[in-house]
Design a protein around this motif. Structure first.
Motif, short mmCIF file in Angstrom:
data_model
loop_
_atom_site.label_atom_id
_atom_site.label_comp_id
_atom_site.label_asym_id
_atom_site.label_seq_id
_atom_site.Cartn_x
_atom_site.Cartn_y
_atom_site.Cartn_z
N UNK A 34 12.64 1.87 0.39
CA UNK A 34 12.81 2.84 -0.70
C UNK A 34 11.77 2.68 -1.95
N UNK A 35 11.21 1.26 -2.16
CA UNK A 35 10.23 1.11 -3.32
C UNK A 35 8.94 1.72 -2.83
N UNK A 36 8.60 1.58 -1.39
CA UNK A 36 7.38 2.13 -0.66
C UNK A 36 7.28 3.84 -1.15
N UNK A 37 8.45 4.27 -0.91
CA UNK A 37 8.61 5.87 -1.36
C UNK A 37 8.34 5.91 -2.29
N UNK A 38 8.53 5.44 -3.55
CA UNK A 38 8.30 5.70 -4.67
C UNK A 38 6.94 5.40 -5.10
N UNK A 39 6.62 4.01 -4.87
CA UNK A 39 5.15 3.57 -5.29
C UNK A 39 4.02 3.92 -4.14
N UNK A 40 4.32 3.67 -2.99
CA UNK A 40 3.49 4.08 -2.18
C UNK A 40 3.18 5.34 -1.88
#
Length: 384
Positions: A101-107
């Motif tokens: 989930x965070x990778x979708x936002x940040x990455x």
């Protein structure tokens, strides 16, 4: 089915099992050093072999992940007598979903979020309140947890429309602190500092997941029930994120990450894509929080502090920004290895800080770097 991929995954699995079962920290460190030296030696002297294997994995990612899931199903049977490591593995897979989930936002979208643990807290408290105080079914409450977390993701995304870079990072930190303070002060609903106790365990087809699993020839601890549930959720998460990343929507997020002005000039609606990135990324956090609440049966605000957000960010950076396999492996590695060195638990946050700095200096693309998409267009055939 690729035999080479299957053999490579079985070798990795066979190396992982002794690492989990060894209790002596010094012996664990020795095994880790030997495995690292062996891997470095093979990378140096067998470059062609590794390049071919990497290419084969890249071309058959779905098949490779499917085989890995099938192999992983045997893990509870092998460590049936050690519920502790089953629980650690459950947490590792939950962290993997958070990292996705965070990778979708940040990455992928380039939206720095340092308050991701707030979404996990929201999901956990939605499930805790609905199941404990309202009597709603866990599975319905779990869906609500994801939806409510997504709504809060949109709320966080609204300030993101006006700021970027380190200013956005500060906004997300403030968001995480605000959520934690709200959980502490609304004692009548959230329990305050005492949290929520005795949250009901989920039931599946009338079977309580908090009871041991009897297979006839053996009995598995209740952690095995959550293991199989979480591994299904992780597989679905990887499938969804992979399809999303390779869609036009994922390409738009990449364009927004690389250059917002250029993306806007090409007609992309940055407002829509930023809000969707926050909403979808927050959804995974809400689901993880809900499963965590049902598995642990107790939640408190201190379980979802800034340290947890830093931990998930470390996993994403270590695995590789915008890399789906990197997010999963980064989460597993940074969950399992520290558990082998719990004697140094007070230095855990420093350990994650060193990992972030080291990756940025010596391995900026992460453990499993993202493979950039190449967009080609075929020229139209000239009419005769």
């Amino acid at each position: 089915m690729s035999l080479r991929i299957l053999v490579a995954e079985l070798i990795c699995y066979a190396g992982f099992l002794p690492f989990v079962m060894i209790e002596d920290p010094l012996l664990v460190l020795l095994v880790a050093v030997l495995i690292s030296m062996l891997a470095i030696g093979m990378l140096r002297y067998k470059k062609d072999f590794w390049l071919q294997l990497k290419s084969e994995f890249s071309q058959n990612m779905g098949q490779a992940f499917g085989m890995a899931i099938i192999i992983a199903l045997s893990f509870p049977l092998i460590v049936a007598g050690n519920p502790y490591w089953l629980q650690v593995t459950n947490l590792a897979m939950l962290y993997a979903m958070m990292a996705l989930g965070l990778n979708l936002m940040t990455g992928r979208a380039g939206l720095v979020c340092l308050g991701y643990a707030a979404f996990v807290a929201i999901g956990a408290y939605v499930v805790g309140i609905l199941t404990l105080k309202v009597g709603v079914s866990f599975w319905l409450a779990l869906i609500m947890a994801g939806v409510v977390a997504s709504l809060f993701g949109i709320v966080l995304g609204l300030p993101a429309l006006r700021v970027k870079g380190h200013y956005l990072a500060l906004v997300t930190i403030a968001f995480g602190l605000i959520v934690q303070e709200l959980l502490l002060n609304f004692e009548s609903v959230t329990g305050g500092t005492n949290g929520l106790i005795n949250i009901p365990s989920p039931q599946l087809f009338g079977f309580d997941l908090s009871t041991p699993l009897n297979l006839g020839f053996t009995s598995l601890p209740f952690q095995a029930n959550f293991y199989y549930v979480i591994i299904v959720l992780l597989a679905l998460s990887v499938f969804f994120v992979n399809r999303l990343s390779h869609s036009f929507f994922g390409l738009c997020l990449n364009a927004m990450r690389e250059d917002q002005l250029a993306a806007q000039c090409y007609g992309l609606n940055l407002t829509k894509y930023k809000l969707l990135a926050f909403a979808i990324g927050a959804f995974f956090g809400g689901i993880v929080g809900g499963v965590y609440a049902g598995m642990i049966n107790f939640i408190a605000p201190e379980n979802f502090g800034f340290q947890q957000s830093v931990l998930v960010l470390s996993m994403v950076i270590f695995g590789g920004l915008d890399s789906i396999p990197g997010a999963v492996f980064g989460a597993i590695i940074l969950t399992v290895i520290p558990e082998k060195f719990r004697a140094f638990d007070d230095f855990r946050l420093m350990f994650y800080g060193i990992i972030i700095v080291s990756c940025l200096l010596f391995m900026p693309q992460g453990l499993l770097p993202f493979k950039h998409r190449i967009i080609t267009t075929k020229p139209k055939e000239q009419e005769e």
